[in-house]
Design an enzyme around this catalytic site. Structure first.
Site, short mmCIF file in Angstrom:
data_model
loop_
_atom_site.label_atom_id
_atom_site.label_comp_id
_atom_site.label_asym_id
_atom_site.label_seq_id
_atom_site.Cartn_x
_atom_site.Cartn_y
_atom_site.Cartn_z
N ASP A 148 0.82 -1.23 0.00
CA ASP A 148 0.00 0.00 0.00
C ASP A 148 0.84 1.27 0.00
O ASP A 148 0.44 2.28 0.57
CB ASP A 148 -0.95 0.04 1.20
CG ASP A 148 -1.79 -1.20 1.32
OD1 ASP A 148 -2.27 -1.67 0.29
OD2 ASP A 148 -1.96 -1.71 2.45
N LYS A 204 2.17 2.37 -4.98
CA LYS A 204 2.88 1.89 -6.18
C LYS A 204 2.07 2.15 -7.45
O LYS A 204 2.63 2.41 -8.49
CB LYS A 204 3.15 0.38 -6.09
CG LYS A 204 4.19 -0.02 -5.09
CD LYS A 204 4.39 -1.51 -5.08
CE LYS A 204 3.20 -2.29 -4.57
NZ LYS A 204 2.87 -2.08 -3.15
N GLY A 205 0.73 2.04 -7.31
CA GLY A 205 -0.14 2.21 -8.47
C GLY A 205 0.15 3.53 -9.18
O GLY A 205 0.26 3.60 -10.41
N GLY A 261 -3.93 -4.38 -4.57
CA GLY A 261 -4.87 -3.43 -5.15
C GLY A 261 -4.11 -2.15 -5.47
O GLY A 261 -3.58 -1.51 -4.58
N HIS A 262 -3.98 -1.83 -6.75
CA HIS A 262 -3.24 -0.64 -7.15
C HIS A 262 -4.22 0.43 -7.61
O HIS A 262 -4.93 0.23 -8.60
CB HIS A 262 -2.26 -0.96 -8.28
CG HIS A 262 -1.14 -1.85 -7.83
ND1 HIS A 262 -0.26 -2.45 -8.69
CD2 HIS A 262 -0.75 -2.21 -6.59
CE1 HIS A 262 0.62 -3.15 -7.99
NE2 HIS A 262 0.33 -3.03 -6.72
N GLN A 301 2.42 -5.84 -3.19
CA GLN A 301 2.75 -5.95 -1.76
C GLN A 301 4.05 -5.18 -1.46
O GLN A 301 4.41 -4.30 -2.23
CB GLN A 301 2.88 -7.41 -1.30
CG GLN A 301 1.55 -8.15 -1.20
CD GLN A 301 1.01 -8.65 -2.53
OE1 GLN A 301 1.74 -9.17 -3.35
NE2 GLN A 301 -0.28 -8.48 -2.75
N ASP A 337 2.03 14.92 0.83
CA ASP A 337 1.01 15.91 1.19
C ASP A 337 0.24 15.53 2.45
O ASP A 337 -0.31 16.42 3.11
CB ASP A 337 0.04 16.10 0.03
CG ASP A 337 -0.59 14.78 -0.38
OD1 ASP A 337 0.16 13.87 -0.79
OD2 ASP A 337 -1.82 14.63 -0.25
N GLY A 377 -0.15 13.84 -4.07
CA GLY A 377 -1.60 13.68 -4.24
C GLY A 377 -1.84 12.51 -5.17
O GLY A 377 -0.90 12.01 -5.79
P1 IMP Z 1 -2.29 -12.73 2.07
O1 IMP Z 1 -1.34 -12.19 1.06
O2 IMP Z 1 -3.74 -12.54 1.70
O3 IMP Z 1 -1.97 -14.14 2.45
O4 IMP Z 1 -2.10 -11.88 3.42
C1 IMP Z 1 -0.92 -11.95 4.22
C2 IMP Z 1 -0.59 -10.59 4.82
O5 IMP Z 1 -0.17 -9.71 3.78
C3 IMP Z 1 -1.77 -9.89 5.50
O6 IMP Z 1 -1.27 -9.15 6.61
C4 IMP Z 1 -2.28 -8.96 4.44
O7 IMP Z 1 -2.96 -7.87 4.98
C5 IMP Z 1 -0.98 -8.54 3.79
N1 IMP Z 1 -1.16 -8.13 2.38
C6 IMP Z 1 -1.32 -8.93 1.32
N2 IMP Z 1 -1.43 -8.20 0.19
C7 IMP Z 1 -1.31 -6.92 0.56
C8 IMP Z 1 -1.31 -5.69 -0.17
O8 IMP Z 1 -1.43 -5.63 -1.40
N3 IMP Z 1 -1.15 -4.56 0.57
C9 IMP Z 1 -0.98 -4.60 1.92
N4 IMP Z 1 -0.97 -5.71 2.64
C10 IMP Z 1 -1.13 -6.87 1.96
#
Ligand code: IMP
Length: 430
Positions: free
Chosen positions: A13, A16-17, A40-41, A223, A335, A417
């Protein structure tokens, strides 16, 4: 012309998107190299706001080849939904290729993910519940179903028969759940395979061609490296390798071909799910960082969960930089700190009176460390309209420079932003 990997350098989070959207427009090939629809980007560009989960960010440029690499795990239903959603909004998706070596997330994976979390009770990881861990586990256990298998109904029948025998034994005897009906799942996944067929390819020739043609290639991470299966805060991690090693392996590109590694860091820190987070804050400081009610509020793109928030952790950041050979930084969401009078940076950890300068490998110890802070004065003025380094308030420049110094890498971009143009490009990378 260069091969650039963009890696999330915190707990995911990082924004990166936004960064890959800008760089993808300058690349001829974009390869998403790991993770699944746990990512999720958020991309905000001339076409609108998009939440991409699997489709690489180069999708908005019709001439860019977008490869979903072998290192990913793909939920076909979700993936097709993402393609349909893009098409419905006028974005052409015929320039998408899915590596036939990528693994498929099957319905039993999401079931296992959910059941395992329940069984763990208080020790749960807080996964996204998408079946990511079980899908990667099956890949390693060599009982995974690959995208190539989906395309061939005869082969798929064979594979599914063998795997379902194992899974149904597991579901009924270990999880006390209902078995999965072979015919239902077979028909459903054969249909996905037919729909995905035009996109499925052995992408090795495409990648080699891009390299030989000296194209600009963007390796798009998902991630963050502190969620890495080896180097993250195990077991509170994801099951892939979000860092540079995963980029090479998951895209099918030799490490020596990668020219730059761009580490994307938020100007502060966030985390979703359980696990150590020494610089975490709560109360008023958290409200300020979380920016509730704003479009860029700290709420998970994939899960809708409130993110945990905290100050920039330079100890973890330097570790991420060193481990991944990060030579360029993108500092995002600067920001968000516009109205913060005093900004803390975690510059060390203290454990049992001892100073530690890198993350401990055991989460139990990591959870006990006390952050050592350095405090810098805020700039207390808006930056969302700023487009050049020179126009940034002096205190904001000083803050970014300090992060660069602590990480040991040069700043390439600063985002102020969510908008496509809300970027200060200090040192162009592509
Ligand atoms: P999993 O990837 O669904 O197995 O989750 C394992 C851990 O990675 C959890 O703490 C999730 O919240 C975290 N996680 C997985 N994908 C993301 C992401 O795209 N952004 C932030 N945290 C992530």
């Amino acid at each position: 012309m260069a091969v650039v990997a963009v890696v999330g350098a915190q707990w995911g989070d990082e924004g990166k998107g936004h960064i890959v959207d800008i760089l993808a427009a300058r690349a001829q090939t974009v390869i998403r190299y790991g993770g699944g629809n746990n990512a999720g980007h958020t991309v905000v560009n001339r076409h609108g706001t998009f939440k991409l989960h699997m489709v690489p960010a180069g999708i908005f440029e019709p001439s860019t080849l977008n490869i979903v690499g072998n290192g990913t795990v793909i939920d076909p239903k979700h993936f097709l939904g993402e393609l349909d959603g893009l098409t419905a909004r006028g974005i052409a998706v015929d320039n998408v290729r899915i590596s036939d070596r990528a693994h498929v997330i099957m319905p039993y994976h999401a079931m296992q993910d959910r059941f395992d979390e329940e069984l763990k009770g208080d020790a749960k990881i807080g996964t996204t519940g998408r079946g990511i861990g079980p899908a990667y586990a099956d890949k390693m256990a060599r009982i995974g179903i690959r995208v190539a298998d989906l395309r061939d109904p005869v082969l798929f029948r064979e594979r599914l028969t063998a795997v379902l025998a194992i899974k149904n034994r597991l579901l009924t005897t270990y999880y006390n759940a209902e078995p999965i009906d072979f015919d239902t799942i077979y028909r459903e996944y054969v249909a996905y395979g037919q729909r995905l067929a035009p996109y499925i390819a052995d992408v090795y020739p495409d990648v080699q061609h891009a390299l030989e043609a000296n194209q600009s290639i963007l390796l798009e991470g998902a991630q963050g490296v502190l969620l890495d299966i080896d180097h993250g805060t195990y077991p509170f991690v994801t099951s892939s390798q979000p860092g540079i090693a995963g980029a090479s392996q998951g895209a099918g590109i030799a490490p020596s071909e990668i020219d730059h590694v761009m580490g994307v860091f938020k100007a502060y820190a966030t985390r979703v799910g359980s696990g150590p987070f020494p610089s975490e804050v709560d109360g008023a400081a958290a409200d300020a960082l979380r920016q509730m009610g704003k479009p860029w509020a700290e709420v998970g793109t994939t899960t809708g969960r409130l993110r945990r928030v905290g100050w920039f952790d330079a100890v973890a950041a330097r570790y991420a930089t060193r481990l991944n050979g990060i030579d360029r930084l993108a500092i995002t969401k600067l920001d968000v700190l516009d109205e913060v009078a005093e900004i803390a940076i975690c510059v060390g950890y203290r454990h049992n009176g001892q100073l530690i300068n890198h993350p401990p490998s055991q989460p139990e110890i990591y959870a006990e460390v006390e952050p050592v802070y350095e405090v810098m004065p805020g700039w207390l003025s808006p930056t969302q309209h700023v487009r050049t380094w020179a126009d940034l308030p002096a205190n904001a420049q000083a803050y970014v420079n300090r992060l660069s110094e602590l990480c040991g890498a040069q700043v390439s971009m600063v985002s102020v932003g969510p908008g496509h143009d809300q970027i200060i490009e200090v040192l162009p990378i592509l």
